[in-house]
Design a protein around this motif. Structure first.
Motif, PDB file in Angstrom:
ATOM      1  N   GLY A  47     -17.073  16.897  -8.851  1.00 44.17           N
ATOM      2  CA  GLY A  47     -17.914  16.203 -10.031  1.00 44.17           C
ATOM      3  C   GLY A  47     -19.396  16.638  -9.928  1.00 44.17           C
ATOM      4  O   GLY A  47     -20.321  16.159 -10.964  1.00 44.17           O
ATOM      5  N   PRO A  49     -22.170  16.209  -7.949  1.00 46.67           N
ATOM      6  CA  PRO A  49     -23.042  15.092  -7.959  1.00 46.67           C
ATOM      7  C   PRO A  49     -24.602  15.535  -8.182  1.00 46.67           C
ATOM      8  O   PRO A  49     -25.082  16.839  -7.731  1.00 46.67           O
ATOM      9  CB  PRO A  49     -22.931  14.340  -6.563  1.00 46.67           C
ATOM     10  CG  PRO A  49     -21.719  14.967  -6.050  1.00 46.67           C
ATOM     11  CD  PRO A  49     -21.358  16.317  -6.771  1.00 46.67           C
ATOM     12  N   PHE A  61     -24.926  10.084  -8.405  1.00 42.81           N
ATOM     13  CA  PHE A  61     -24.528  10.176  -9.658  1.00 42.81           C
ATOM     14  C   PHE A  61     -25.698   9.765 -10.759  1.00 42.81           C
ATOM     15  O   PHE A  61     -25.449   8.327 -10.693  1.00 42.81           O
ATOM     16  CB  PHE A  61     -22.953  10.133 -10.393  1.00 42.81           C
ATOM     17  CG  PHE A  61     -22.134  10.907  -9.887  1.00 42.81           C
ATOM     18  CD1 PHE A  61     -21.938  12.288 -10.220  1.00 42.81           C
ATOM     19  CD2 PHE A  61     -21.193  10.607  -8.673  1.00 42.81           C
ATOM     20  CE1 PHE A  61     -20.985  13.047  -9.599  1.00 42.81           C
ATOM     21  CE2 PHE A  61     -20.335  11.193  -8.270  1.00 42.81           C
ATOM     22  CZ  PHE A  61     -20.104  12.626  -8.653  1.00 42.81           C
ATOM     23  N   ASP A  96     -14.880  11.554 -14.218  1.00 42.36           N
ATOM     24  CA  ASP A  96     -15.964  10.838 -13.299  1.00 42.36           C
ATOM     25  C   ASP A  96     -14.996   9.956 -12.513  1.00 42.36           C
ATOM     26  O   ASP A  96     -15.223  10.082 -11.342  1.00 42.36           O
ATOM     27  CB  ASP A  96     -16.790   9.898 -14.200  1.00 42.36           C
ATOM     28  CG  ASP A  96     -17.710  10.703 -15.120  1.00 42.36           C
ATOM     29  OD1 ASP A  96     -18.147  11.733 -14.866  1.00 42.36           O
ATOM     30  OD2 ASP A  96     -18.246   9.733 -16.019  1.00 42.36           O
ATOM     31  N   GLU A 100     -14.889  10.829  -8.278  1.00 45.30           N
ATOM     32  CA  GLU A 100     -15.123   9.753  -7.378  1.00 45.30           C
ATOM     33  C   GLU A 100     -14.257   9.187  -6.600  1.00 45.30           C
ATOM     34  O   GLU A 100     -14.556   9.295  -5.085  1.00 45.30           O
ATOM     35  CB  GLU A 100     -15.653   8.414  -8.073  1.00 45.30           C
ATOM     36  CG  GLU A 100     -16.127   7.162  -7.325  1.00 45.30           C
ATOM     37  CD  GLU A 100     -16.601   6.148  -7.881  1.00 45.30           C
ATOM     38  OE1 GLU A 100     -16.473   5.054  -7.402  1.00 45.30           O
ATOM     39  OE2 GLU A 100     -16.964   6.149  -9.366  1.00 45.30           O
ATOM     40  N   ASN A 101     -13.029   9.305  -6.952  1.00 43.55           N
ATOM     41  CA  ASN A 101     -11.811   9.369  -5.879  1.00 43.55           C
ATOM     42  C   ASN A 101     -11.509  10.063  -4.988  1.00 43.55           C
ATOM     43  O   ASN A 101     -11.430  10.034  -3.970  1.00 43.55           O
ATOM     44  CB  ASN A 101     -10.551   9.051  -6.673  1.00 43.55           C
ATOM     45  CG  ASN A 101     -10.579   7.589  -7.460  1.00 43.55           C
ATOM     46  OD1 ASN A 101     -11.117   6.726  -7.244  1.00 43.55           O
ATOM     47  ND2 ASN A 101      -9.610   7.676  -8.672  1.00 43.55           N
ATOM     48  N   LEU A 104     -14.557   9.910  -2.271  1.00 45.98           N
ATOM     49  CA  LEU A 104     -14.094   8.664  -1.268  1.00 45.98           C
ATOM     50  C   LEU A 104     -13.130   9.038  -0.450  1.00 45.98           C
ATOM     51  O   LEU A 104     -13.192   8.866   0.718  1.00 45.98           O
ATOM     52  CB  LEU A 104     -13.822   7.660  -2.373  1.00 45.98           C
ATOM     53  CG  LEU A 104     -14.947   7.001  -3.098  1.00 45.98           C
ATOM     54  CD1 LEU A 104     -14.342   5.793  -4.059  1.00 45.98           C
ATOM     55  CD2 LEU A 104     -15.919   6.195  -2.268  1.00 45.98           C
ATOM     56  N   ARG A 109     -19.764   8.644   0.447  1.00 40.51           N
ATOM     57  CA  ARG A 109     -20.033   7.278  -0.277  1.00 40.51           C
ATOM     58  C   ARG A 109     -20.494   7.708  -1.614  1.00 40.51           C
ATOM     59  O   ARG A 109     -21.502   8.553  -1.778  1.00 40.51           O
ATOM     60  CB  ARG A 109     -21.185   6.801   0.641  1.00 40.51           C
ATOM     61  CG  ARG A 109     -20.309   6.488   1.931  1.00 40.51           C
ATOM     62  CD  ARG A 109     -21.381   5.920   3.062  1.00 40.51           C
ATOM     63  NE  ARG A 109     -22.304   4.844   2.490  1.00 40.51           N
ATOM     64  CZ  ARG A 109     -23.703   4.923   2.485  1.00 40.51           C
ATOM     65  NH1 ARG A 109     -24.189   5.953   3.489  1.00 40.51           N
ATOM     66  NH2 ARG A 109     -24.350   3.859   2.124  1.00 40.51           N
ATOM     67  N   VAL A 110     -20.396   6.913  -2.436  1.00 38.77           N
ATOM     68  CA  VAL A 110     -20.663   7.135  -4.040  1.00 38.77           C
ATOM     69  C   VAL A 110     -21.468   6.120  -4.661  1.00 38.77           C
ATOM     70  O   VAL A 110     -21.054   5.029  -4.463  1.00 38.77           O
ATOM     71  CB  VAL A 110     -19.475   7.525  -4.737  1.00 38.77           C
ATOM     72  CG1 VAL A 110     -19.899   7.865  -6.192  1.00 38.77           C
ATOM     73  CG2 VAL A 110     -18.551   8.852  -4.197  1.00 38.77           C
ATOM     74  N   THR A 112     -23.466   5.473  -8.404  1.00 39.03           N
ATOM     75  CA  THR A 112     -23.652   5.828  -9.851  1.00 39.03           C
ATOM     76  C   THR A 112     -24.937   4.975 -10.179  1.00 39.03           C
ATOM     77  O   THR A 112     -24.917   3.638 -10.409  1.00 39.03           O
ATOM     78  CB  THR A 112     -22.356   5.467 -10.705  1.00 39.03           C
ATOM     79  OG1 THR A 112     -21.401   6.160  -9.966  1.00 39.03           O
ATOM     80  CG2 THR A 112     -22.679   5.885 -12.088  1.00 39.03           C
ATOM     81  N   ARG A 143     -19.386   2.313  -2.216  1.00 39.70           N
ATOM     82  CA  ARG A 143     -19.853   2.379  -3.760  1.00 39.70           C
ATOM     83  C   ARG A 143     -21.110   1.525  -3.870  1.00 39.70           C
ATOM     84  O   ARG A 143     -21.330   0.657  -3.372  1.00 39.70           O
ATOM     85  CB  ARG A 143     -18.751   1.961  -4.425  1.00 39.70           C
ATOM     86  CG  ARG A 143     -17.514   2.867  -4.303  1.00 39.70           C
ATOM     87  CD  ARG A 143     -16.556   2.327  -5.337  1.00 39.70           C
ATOM     88  NE  ARG A 143     -15.233   3.512  -4.992  1.00 39.70           N
ATOM     89  CZ  ARG A 143     -13.881   3.115  -5.971  1.00 39.70           C
ATOM     90  NH1 ARG A 143     -13.941   1.932  -6.482  1.00 39.70           N
ATOM     91  NH2 ARG A 143     -13.028   3.975  -5.606  1.00 39.70           N
ATOM     92  N   THR A 145     -23.103   0.772  -7.891  1.00 38.01           N
ATOM     93  CA  THR A 145     -23.185   1.151  -9.518  1.00 38.01           C
ATOM     94  C   THR A 145     -24.560   0.339  -9.665  1.00 38.01           C
ATOM     95  O   THR A 145     -24.476  -1.011  -9.491  1.00 38.01           O
ATOM     96  CB  THR A 145     -22.137   0.452 -10.324  1.00 38.01           C
ATOM     97  OG1 THR A 145     -20.817   1.292  -9.528  1.00 38.01           O
ATOM     98  CG2 THR A 145     -22.267   0.873 -11.679  1.00 38.01           C
TER      99      THR A 145
END
Length: 149
Positions: A47, A49, A61, A96, A100-101, A104, A109-110, A112, A143, A145
C-alpha cells in the motif's frame, strides 16, 4: 450537468494532483516530528504508506476523501463518466483493504487519517489529531482511524 471545462483542460488539471507530499501529509509529518516522532517516508510496504514508524512498527496512511471514496461531506460522486469513477474508486477501496490486511498480517500497526479530519466543516485541530496519533503510537493498538467529527 456537463463539466465546466473542456476534456483537455480537465485532463491537465487531474494529472497535476500529487500522490506524495500532499498538504495533509506535510502537516501531519511536521506535527509528529515536533512531538519527537521519527519516521520514514513512502517505505516499501504493501500500500506504500505515507508515513512509516519502524520503531513503533506502525504506518500511517493519509487518504484523500475523494480518491479513496470516504463517506463524508467532502466526497461527491462525479456526474461525468460515472461508470469509470465507480470502478476507479471501488478499486482504490479494495486496494486499501488488501494493503491494510497484508500489513496487519505482517505485524504492522495501521492508522488511517482522512482528509476530512484536517479540512472542511467537521475538521479537528491539528493539535487534537496529533495527540490522537501520538496516543495510538504509544498504546500498542493495531488500528486507528481518524476522520472529521
Amino acid at each position: 450537468m456537463a463539466d465546466v471545462v473542456d476534456p483537455a483542460t480537465r485532463s491537465r488539471m487531474m494529472s497535476g494532483i500529487r500522490g506524495k507530499n500532499t498538504k495533509p501529509e506535510l502537516m501531519i509529518r511536521k506535527a509528529l516530528h515536533a512531538r519527537g516522532f521519527r519516521y520514514r517516508l513512502h517505505c516499501d510496504l504493501p500500500g506504500r504508506p505515507d508515513i512509516c514508524l519502524p520503531k513503533h512498527r506502525a504506518v500511517i496512511f493519509v487518504h484523500g476523501c475523494f480518491w479513496h471514496g470516504h463517506d463524508c461531506h467532502l466526497f461527491k460522486w462525479p456526474k461525468t463518466r460515472p461508470e469509470f469513477w465507480e470502478a476507479k474508486i471501488g478499486r482504490n477501496r479494495q486496494v486499501d483493504i488488501e494493503a491494510e490486511n497484508r500489513l496487519l498480517d505482517a505485524g504492522w500497526r495501521v492508522a488511517t487519517v482522512w482528509e476530512c479530519a484536517l479540512k472542511g466543516r467537521e475538521r479537528l485541530s491539528l493539535e487534537e489529531l496529533t495527540t490522537r496519533c501520538a496516543d495510538w503510537l504509544k498504546s500498542g493498538q493495531q488500528r486507528l482511524t481518524i476522520r472529521g467529527t
